[in-house]
Design a protein around this motif. Structure first.
Motif, PDB file in Angstrom:
ATOM      1  N   THR A 118      52.999  20.524  47.773  1.00  0.00           N
ATOM      2  CA  THR A 118      52.903  21.821  48.452  1.00  0.00           C
ATOM      3  C   THR A 118      51.548  22.405  48.094  1.00  0.00           C
ATOM      4  N   ASP A 119      50.761  22.757  49.108  1.00  0.00           N
ATOM      5  CA  ASP A 119      49.416  23.296  48.867  1.00  0.00           C
ATOM      6  C   ASP A 119      49.502  24.809  48.663  1.00  0.00           C
ATOM      7  N   TYR A 120      49.837  25.213  47.438  1.00  0.00           N
ATOM      8  CA  TYR A 120      49.945  26.633  47.111  1.00  0.00           C
ATOM      9  C   TYR A 120      48.611  27.347  47.213  1.00  0.00           C
ATOM     10  N   SER A 121      47.501  26.619  47.091  1.00  0.00           N
ATOM     11  CA  SER A 121      46.186  27.264  47.132  1.00  0.00           C
ATOM     12  C   SER A 121      45.950  27.953  48.477  1.00  0.00           C
ATOM     13  N   LYS A 122      46.547  27.459  49.561  1.00  0.00           N
ATOM     14  CA  LYS A 122      46.395  28.117  50.870  1.00  0.00           C
ATOM     15  C   LYS A 122      46.905  29.551  50.811  1.00  0.00           C
ATOM     16  N   LEU A 123      48.088  29.736  50.241  1.00  0.00           N
ATOM     17  CA  LEU A 123      48.662  31.079  50.107  1.00  0.00           C
ATOM     18  C   LEU A 123      47.762  31.953  49.245  1.00  0.00           C
ATOM     19  N   PHE A 124      47.308  31.414  48.106  1.00  0.00           N
ATOM     20  CA  PHE A 124      46.463  32.183  47.202  1.00  0.00           C
ATOM     21  C   PHE A 124      45.133  32.549  47.865  1.00  0.00           C
ATOM     22  N   HIS A 125      44.518  31.610  48.579  1.00  0.00           N
ATOM     23  CA  HIS A 125      43.239  31.896  49.240  1.00  0.00           C
ATOM     24  C   HIS A 125      43.395  32.895  50.381  1.00  0.00           C
ATOM     25  N   GLN A 126      44.499  32.828  51.114  1.00  0.00           N
ATOM     26  CA  GLN A 126      44.732  33.801  52.182  1.00  0.00           C
ATOM     27  C   GLN A 126      44.829  35.209  51.616  1.00  0.00           C
ATOM     28  N   SER A 127      45.535  35.349  50.516  1.00  0.00           N
ATOM     29  CA  SER A 127      45.753  36.668  49.915  1.00  0.00           C
ATOM     30  C   SER A 127      44.573  37.132  49.073  1.00  0.00           C
ATOM     31  N   CYS A 128      43.914  36.213  48.416  1.00  0.00           N
ATOM     32  CA  CYS A 128      42.836  36.542  47.468  1.00  0.00           C
ATOM     33  C   CYS A 128      41.664  35.572  47.641  1.00  0.00           C
ATOM     34  N   PRO A 129      40.873  35.728  48.709  1.00  0.00           N
ATOM     35  CA  PRO A 129      39.798  34.765  48.968  1.00  0.00           C
ATOM     36  C   PRO A 129      38.698  34.731  47.905  1.00  0.00           C
ATOM     37  N   ASP A 130      38.581  35.770  47.080  1.00  0.00           N
ATOM     38  CA  ASP A 130      37.551  35.793  46.032  1.00  0.00           C
ATOM     39  C   ASP A 130      37.974  35.073  44.757  1.00  0.00           C
ATOM     40  N   ALA A 131      39.209  34.604  44.686  1.00  0.00           N
ATOM     41  CA  ALA A 131      39.724  34.037  43.434  1.00  0.00           C
ATOM     42  C   ALA A 131      39.894  32.526  43.518  1.00  0.00           C
ATOM     43  N   ALA A 133      41.905  29.290  42.988  1.00  0.00           N
ATOM     44  CA  ALA A 133      43.352  29.103  43.059  1.00  0.00           C
ATOM     45  C   ALA A 133      43.863  28.042  42.083  1.00  0.00           C
ATOM     46  N   TYR A 134      42.989  27.158  41.635  1.00  0.00           N
ATOM     47  CA  TYR A 134      43.378  26.083  40.714  1.00  0.00           C
ATOM     48  C   TYR A 134      42.145  25.635  39.941  1.00  0.00           C
ATOM     49  N   PRO A 135      42.324  24.837  38.881  1.00  0.00           N
ATOM     50  CA  PRO A 135      41.198  24.555  37.975  1.00  0.00           C
ATOM     51  C   PRO A 135      39.924  24.011  38.615  1.00  0.00           C
ATOM     52  N   ARG A 136      39.999  23.113  39.562  1.00  0.00           N
ATOM     53  CA  ARG A 136      38.799  22.515  40.155  1.00  0.00           C
ATOM     54  C   ARG A 136      38.452  23.129  41.519  1.00  0.00           C
ATOM     55  N   ASP A 137      38.995  24.268  41.812  1.00  0.00           N
ATOM     56  CA  ASP A 137      38.776  24.947  43.090  1.00  0.00           C
ATOM     57  C   ASP A 137      37.309  25.329  43.241  1.00  0.00           C
ATOM     58  N   THR A 138      36.715  24.986  44.371  1.00  0.00           N
ATOM     59  CA  THR A 138      35.313  25.321  44.624  1.00  0.00           C
ATOM     60  C   THR A 138      35.165  26.290  45.802  1.00  0.00           C
ATOM     61  N   VAL A 139      36.282  26.761  46.360  1.00  0.00           N
ATOM     62  CA  VAL A 139      36.222  27.663  47.511  1.00  0.00           C
ATOM     63  C   VAL A 139      35.646  29.018  47.109  1.00  0.00           C
ATOM     64  N   ALA A 140      36.187  29.622  46.085  1.00  0.00           N
ATOM     65  CA  ALA A 140      35.724  30.935  45.621  1.00  0.00           C
ATOM     66  C   ALA A 140      34.610  30.743  44.596  1.00  0.00           C
ATOM     67  N   GLN A 141      33.445  31.264  44.896  1.00  0.00           N
ATOM     68  CA  GLN A 141      32.292  31.099  44.023  1.00  0.00           C
ATOM     69  C   GLN A 141      32.119  32.317  43.116  1.00  0.00           C
ATOM     70  N   PRO A 142      31.554  32.108  41.927  1.00  0.00           N
ATOM     71  CA  PRO A 142      31.283  33.246  41.042  1.00  0.00           C
ATOM     72  C   PRO A 142      30.259  34.188  41.664  1.00  0.00           C
ATOM     73  N   LYS A 143      30.276  35.422  41.215  1.00  0.00           N
ATOM     74  CA  LYS A 143      29.313  36.431  41.661  1.00  0.00           C
ATOM     75  C   LYS A 143      28.319  36.668  40.522  1.00  0.00           C
ATOM     76  N   TYR A 144      27.076  36.981  40.884  1.00  0.00           N
ATOM     77  CA  TYR A 144      26.018  37.196  39.899  1.00  0.00           C
ATOM     78  C   TYR A 144      25.288  38.500  40.194  1.00  0.00           C
ATOM     79  N   CYS A 145      24.912  39.203  39.160  1.00  0.00           N
ATOM     80  CA  CYS A 145      24.051  40.380  39.262  1.00  0.00           C
ATOM     81  C   CYS A 145      22.943  40.222  38.223  1.00  0.00           C
TER      82      CYS A 145
END
Length: 161
Positions: A118-131, A133-145
């Motif tokens: 079950t691809d739970y990351s889809k649910l997590f990314h839909q609800s929280c695209p900035d986060a 979803a799992y250890p090797r997830d590369t969809v959400a990138q860190p932010k820098y200032c």
């Protein structure tokens, strides 16, 4: 979980949200008072920093409301389970190499959420695209200032706009 590193790599502040260890309350990291913002309030855009963007990142959704039952953590009242108070990650819930990206699934090329039972990351990314979803997830990138150029507010239990 929110990761924050101040004045780190290339004199930048770094922040990232992760659901890899589960979820319990909505959260947002909001950079304030960056050099392109003269109203001393929230950003009205983004401040481009070396290698990234100085923009808000958050999970404003209440994942507890949409958490699959197999991941839900419920409070107990009078010995009876009642309200969902947290949402475990699939790794926490099932402790498998596939969901935890360990063992034979450790390499990034082998840790692919689309290949999970079950691809739970889809649910997590839909609800929280900035986060993440799992250890090797590369969809959400860190932010820098730029280091020391902004104040970072960490806001909890936000209402989704």
């Amino acid at each position: 979980m929110v990761y924050i590193a101040l004045d780190s790599l290339h004199q930048q502040d770094y922040y990232q949200l992760s659901l890899a260890d589960g979820f319990n309350v909505p959260v947002e990291v909001e950079p304030l008072n960056h050099p392109n913002n003269n109203n001393n309030g929230s950003n009205n855009g983004s401040y481009n920093a070396i290698g990234g963007h100085c923009i808000p990142a958050g999970c404003k959704a209440d994942l507890n409301q949409v958490c699959p039952p197999e991941l839900a953590v419920k409070s107990k009242v009078g010995g009876q389970e009642s309200v969902v108070v947290g949402c475990r990650s699939p790794c926490q819930a099932f402790s498998t190499d596939q969901y935890c990206c360990t063992g034979t699934h450790r390499p990034e090329a082998k840790c692919i959420s689309a290949q999970w039972p079950t691809d739970y990351s889809k649910l997590f990314h839909q609800s929280c695209p900035d986060a993440k979803a799992y250890p090797r997830d590369t969809v959400a990138q860190p932010k820098y200032c730029e280091a020391n150029a902004v104040r970072l507010n960490v806001n909890f239990c936000l209402k989704k706009h």
